[in-house]
Design a protein around this motif. Sequence first.
Motif, PDB file in Angstrom:
ATOM      1  N   LEU A  54       0.822  -1.205   0.000  1.00 41.07           N
ATOM      2  CA  LEU A  54       0.000   0.000   0.000  1.00 41.07           C
ATOM      3  C   LEU A  54       0.857   1.257   0.000  1.00 41.07           C
ATOM      4  CD1 LEU A  54      -2.752   1.482   0.363  1.00 41.07           C
ATOM      5  CD2 LEU A  54      -2.421   1.217   2.835  1.00 41.07           C
ATOM      6  N   ILE A  55       1.839   1.300   0.895  1.00 37.57           N
ATOM      7  CA  ILE A  55       2.655   2.505   1.036  1.00 37.57           C
ATOM      8  C   ILE A  55       3.629   2.666  -0.124  1.00 37.57           C
ATOM      9  CG2 ILE A  55       4.442   3.598   2.465  1.00 37.57           C
ATOM     10  CD1 ILE A  55       3.049   2.344   4.890  1.00 37.57           C
ATOM     11  N   ASN A  56       4.231   1.564  -0.558  1.00 39.67           N
ATOM     12  CA  ASN A  56       5.276   1.645  -1.569  1.00 39.67           C
ATOM     13  C   ASN A  56       4.714   1.731  -2.985  1.00 39.67           C
ATOM     14  OD1 ASN A  56       8.266   1.595  -1.770  1.00 39.67           O
ATOM     15  ND2 ASN A  56       7.863  -0.152  -3.109  1.00 39.67           N
ATOM     16  N   ASN A  57       3.696   0.915  -3.292  1.00 43.38           N
ATOM     17  CA  ASN A  57       3.213   0.817  -4.667  1.00 43.38           C
ATOM     18  C   ASN A  57       1.972   1.662  -4.928  1.00 43.38           C
ATOM     19  OD1 ASN A  57       5.262  -1.021  -4.920  1.00 43.38           O
ATOM     20  ND2 ASN A  57       3.959  -2.829  -4.883  1.00 43.38           N
ATOM     21  N   THR A  58       1.050   1.706  -3.975  1.00 41.62           N
ATOM     22  CA  THR A  58      -0.200   2.438  -4.189  1.00 41.62           C
ATOM     23  C   THR A  58      -0.051   3.921  -3.865  1.00 41.62           C
ATOM     24  OG1 THR A  58      -1.448   0.431  -3.636  1.00 41.62           O
ATOM     25  CG2 THR A  58      -2.654   2.514  -3.655  1.00 41.62           C
ATOM     26  N   LEU A  59       0.474   4.220  -2.681  1.00 42.73           N
ATOM     27  CA  LEU A  59       0.628   5.616  -2.269  1.00 42.73           C
ATOM     28  C   LEU A  59       1.931   6.239  -2.754  1.00 42.73           C
ATOM     29  CD1 LEU A  59      -0.683   5.352   1.410  1.00 42.73           C
ATOM     30  CD2 LEU A  59      -1.941   6.023  -0.640  1.00 42.73           C
ATOM     31  N   HIS A  60       2.862   5.416  -3.238  1.00 42.97           N
ATOM     32  CA  HIS A  60       4.149   5.884  -3.779  1.00 42.97           C
ATOM     33  C   HIS A  60       4.913   6.751  -2.770  1.00 42.97           C
ATOM     34  CE1 HIS A  60       2.955   4.296  -7.675  1.00 42.97           C
ATOM     35  NE2 HIS A  60       1.814   4.982  -7.589  1.00 42.97           N
ATOM     36  N   MET A  61       4.935   6.290  -1.533  1.00 39.64           N
ATOM     37  CA  MET A  61       5.678   6.996  -0.488  1.00 39.64           C
ATOM     38  C   MET A  61       7.007   6.324  -0.172  1.00 39.64           C
ATOM     39  SD  MET A  61       2.765   8.050   2.293  1.00 39.64           S
ATOM     40  CE  MET A  61       1.388   9.111   1.846  1.00 39.64           C
TER      41      MET A  61
END
Length: 294
Positions: A132-139
């Motif tokens: 979620l954080i790395n791929n979806t939210l790009h954070m």
Amino acid sequence: MKIKTTPGERIFDAANVLLMLLLIVVTLYPLWHVLNASLSDSGRLMGHSGLLLLPQGFNLDAYKLVLGNPAILSGYRNTIVIVVAGTALNLAFTILGAYTLSRKSFMLRNPIMLAIVFTMFFNGGIIPTYLLINNTLHMGNSLLALIVPGLISSYNLIIMRTSFQEISESLLESARIDGAGEIRILLQIVIPLSMPVIAVMILFYGVGHWNSWFGAILYIRDRDLFPLQLVLREILIQNSTDSMMAGAAMGDREAIGESVKYATVMVATLPILFIYPFLQKYFVKGVMIGAIKE
């Protein structure tokens, strides 16, 4: 009037005092040992074994090496950014959420509280959270990945909500009659009356950000973005002290490396220890809010 105590009560009190003194020694000695080791001469420290009650000699070279290490300085910078920005955002969103959920007029507060409590027992797991954080939210590989996912702690939200509920509804109603809106009531009445619990939240969130390293090891790849605790982990666990001892003889590196590790621990620990006494006076009052009903 002086209250007489029985021999059994005096024995009990003495046992309590001895137990507390023992706990103080057990708690403080590891920090005292690390402080003495960091101030000791490297050669004499390597030759010493057992308890370290006083420094073995006196030498500040380890601190000079640590404070001259660019990784330590960048780690400090990143950690300060995370602590200041993260704690400010944590407080803002926790206060807004807690105030909304503390109002009896908010019809959805019970279902939302049920959903919040549900997250305290169940979560999506490490892999879905990472995706979620790395791929979806790009954070990924940014400091936002260390701040946004933990923006609101369910436990802290419940504590602050309970604190807001303790404020007299008559006081808030009188403010509404005088024409104050909810934002003004929150900023000028609720927050000033809730400073003890807010100080506790600053302590909880700030210490949490300062000590956090697991999120950084998951999401941060750029060494320039490493927080201090991740740099400390490399030095202590991976034994990466060679970059700080370029000019030292090969035979002295092991001894100097030990002193550097102890000095690094002190450099990473002292700031939060200095801040704690200023917030400690609010701690007991803050965490006891809502514990007693009259």
